[in-house]
Motif scaffolding. Structure first.
Motif, PDB file in Angstrom:
ATOM      1  N   ASN A 189       0.847  -1.189   0.000  1.00  0.00           N
ATOM      2  CA  ASN A 189       0.000   0.000   0.000  1.00  0.00           C
ATOM      3  C   ASN A 189       0.885   1.243   0.000  1.00  0.00           C
ATOM      4  N   GLN A 190       0.928   1.945  -1.146  1.00  0.00           N
ATOM      5  CA  GLN A 190       1.811   3.099  -1.275  1.00  0.00           C
ATOM      6  C   GLN A 190       1.401   4.248  -0.351  1.00  0.00           C
ATOM      7  N   GLN A 191       0.096   4.496  -0.267  1.00  0.00           N
ATOM      8  CA  GLN A 191      -0.368   5.585   0.578  1.00  0.00           C
ATOM      9  C   GLN A 191       0.007   5.337   2.030  1.00  0.00           C
ATOM     10  N   ARG A 192      -0.079   4.083   2.442  1.00  0.00           N
ATOM     11  CA  ARG A 192       0.288   3.764   3.825  1.00  0.00           C
ATOM     12  C   ARG A 192       1.783   3.976   4.057  1.00  0.00           C
ATOM     13  N   ILE A 193       2.584   3.635   3.052  1.00  0.00           N
ATOM     14  CA  ILE A 193       4.032   3.859   3.157  1.00  0.00           C
ATOM     15  C   ILE A 193       4.333   5.348   3.295  1.00  0.00           C
ATOM     16  N   ARG A 194       3.627   6.167   2.521  1.00  0.00           N
ATOM     17  CA  ARG A 194       3.852   7.616   2.612  1.00  0.00           C
ATOM     18  C   ARG A 194       3.472   8.146   3.987  1.00  0.00           C
ATOM     19  N   GLU A 195       2.363   7.639   4.518  1.00  0.00           N
ATOM     20  CA  GLU A 195       1.939   8.092   5.845  1.00  0.00           C
ATOM     21  C   GLU A 195       2.938   7.683   6.918  1.00  0.00           C
ATOM     22  N   LEU A 196       3.459   6.466   6.820  1.00  0.00           N
ATOM     23  CA  LEU A 196       4.424   5.998   7.811  1.00  0.00           C
ATOM     24  C   LEU A 196       5.777   6.667   7.652  1.00  0.00           C
ATOM     25  N   SER A 197       6.065   7.181   6.449  1.00  0.00           N
ATOM     26  CA  SER A 197       7.359   7.832   6.184  1.00  0.00           C
ATOM     27  C   SER A 197       7.315   9.331   6.429  1.00  0.00           C
ATOM     28  N   GLU A 198       6.203   9.828   6.947  1.00  0.00           N
ATOM     29  CA  GLU A 198       6.075  11.272   7.197  1.00  0.00           C
ATOM     30  C   GLU A 198       7.155  11.746   8.159  1.00  0.00           C
ATOM     31  N   GLU A 199       7.853  12.799   7.780  1.00  0.00           N
ATOM     32  CA  GLU A 199       8.932  13.316   8.607  1.00  0.00           C
ATOM     33  C   GLU A 199       8.384  14.043   9.837  1.00  0.00           C
ATOM     34  N   VAL A 200       9.213  14.089  10.863  1.00  0.00           N
ATOM     35  CA  VAL A 200       8.847  14.791  12.095  1.00  0.00           C
ATOM     36  C   VAL A 200       9.235  16.259  11.956  1.00  0.00           C
ATOM     37  N   ARG A 201       8.293  17.138  12.205  1.00  0.00           N
ATOM     38  CA  ARG A 201       8.557  18.579  12.147  1.00  0.00           C
ATOM     39  C   ARG A 201       8.734  19.093  13.575  1.00  0.00           C
ATOM     40  N   VAL A 202       9.915  19.617  13.847  1.00  0.00           N
ATOM     41  CA  VAL A 202      10.269  20.072  15.193  1.00  0.00           C
ATOM     42  C   VAL A 202      10.203  21.592  15.237  1.00  0.00           C
ATOM     43  N   SER A 203       9.438  22.127  16.169  1.00  0.00           N
ATOM     44  CA  SER A 203       9.396  23.576  16.367  1.00  0.00           C
ATOM     45  C   SER A 203      10.502  23.953  17.345  1.00  0.00           C
TER      46      SER A 203
END
Length: 335
Positions: A189-203
């Protein structure tokens, strides 16, 4: 002290009245703006139409993925890749507009064309496509071998291989298309891979006595700017200080001067006088830069662009001036 002031006055007045000082003070900011703004404007110009790309897909499965990848652009690459691709897009290559919620418009500067090899030899297809490139009917053609999904190797032929931005964008889209086709083949599932690969945005927040506040990177760039300013100052005025010190020695009147002033007074007066000329010029440039920056920010704000200037504490300006003076005079003394 009066003798030193007289030397300082003489060096300062002679310096600011010189043609070199006047011309460089007026023209240097113009050249700086020219080299900073014009390249960006030239890169951002859309010359001609879209980049025409012919694709020979010997796998029969990658072309549609590549077309989808090119049209989708930066949507599914994650925040880091999206920012990098957006920077490339702003530079004028691979430029596109992500779909709005209402109109769903996607603008791309690639036109893909599928070329079928049929039963013809590959070299014959390459010859035909190369002729189209030379005739100006095509910009790039891609050869996707039958084993591209396994080996990850493709062939790209272009009329202008120096357009690194466009080629890099196309290569990025091709790599993503091949990866996604591999995942399809493995029923991932490509969409699931993209969701799991989402980078962490640090403020990033800065801790101060008054509490915490957002860090916009202003301190870092401010420190780099001050250091660069010292370097430019010494590159420009180091030789001038050196020449001023040996001027009387060259004209053989230093013996006359030493009959009325000592060596320290003469050297210190010349050092301070020439340094004041340099500081005068840099102050004028700094004021011009601030005015241009404020005008540019105001113009962009009126155009509807959201622009925020990095915040620099007032005490940082005082320390910057202090350390600039100390650094400048240390290196000037060495000269």
């Amino acid at each position: 002290m009066r003798k030193m002031l007289a030397i300082i006055r003489r060096e300062y007045v002679q310096g600011v009245r010189g043609k070199a000082f006047i011309i460089s003070t007026l023209l240097a900011p113009v050249f700086m703006l020219f080299f900073l703004i014009v390249p960006g404007l030239l890169i951002g110009l859309k010359t001609g139409g879209a980049t025409r790309v012919a694709v020979v897909d010997q796998t029969g499965r990658v072309y549609e993925s590549l077309r989808e990848s090119v049209m989708r652009g930066t949507e599914a690459e994650g925040p880091g890749a999206a920012d990098a691709a957006r920077a490339v897009a702003d530079a004028g290559a691979g430029k596109r507009r992500l779909p709005d919620k209402d109109d769903g418009v996607v603008e791309t500067h690639f036109e893909l064309e599928r070329v079928s090899a049929d039963a013809r030899p590959l070299e014959e297809v390459k010859t035909e496509l190369s002729r189209r490139v030379l005739d100006g009917k095509l910009d790039i053609y891609l050869i996707l071998p039958a084993d591209v999904l396994q080996k990850g190797e493709a062939e790209l032929y272009a009329r202008n291989t120096g357009d690194m931005i466009t080629l890099s964008v196309l290569e990025n889209r091709l790599s993503r298309a091949v990866i996604e086709q591999r995942m399809r083949d493995e029923n991932i599932n490509q969409q699931r891979i993209r969701e799991l690969s989402e980078e962490v945005r640090v403020s990033k927040d800065k801790v101060t006595a008054a509490g915490t506040k957002k860090d916009d990177g202003g301190s870092f760039f401010f420190a780099i700017g001050v250091g660069t300013f010292v370097l430019i100052a010494m590159l420009m005025y180091g030789q001038a200080i050196l020449s001023a010190v040996v001027e009387e020695k060259t004209t053989r009147i230093v013996e006359v001067l030493f009959s009325s002033v000592n060596a320290f007074t003469l050297l210190a007066g010349k050092l301070v006088g020439v340094s004041l000329v340099a500081l005068t010029q840099f102050t004028i440039w700094a004021l011009m830069f601030v005015l241009v920056a404020l005008y540019g920010v105001g113009a962009m704000a009126m155009a509807g662009m959201e622009v925020t200037l990095p915040s620099v504490p007032p005490q940082a300006l005082v320390y910057a001036l202090l350390f600039f003076m100390l650094g400048f005079f240390v290196y000037a003394t060495i000269y």
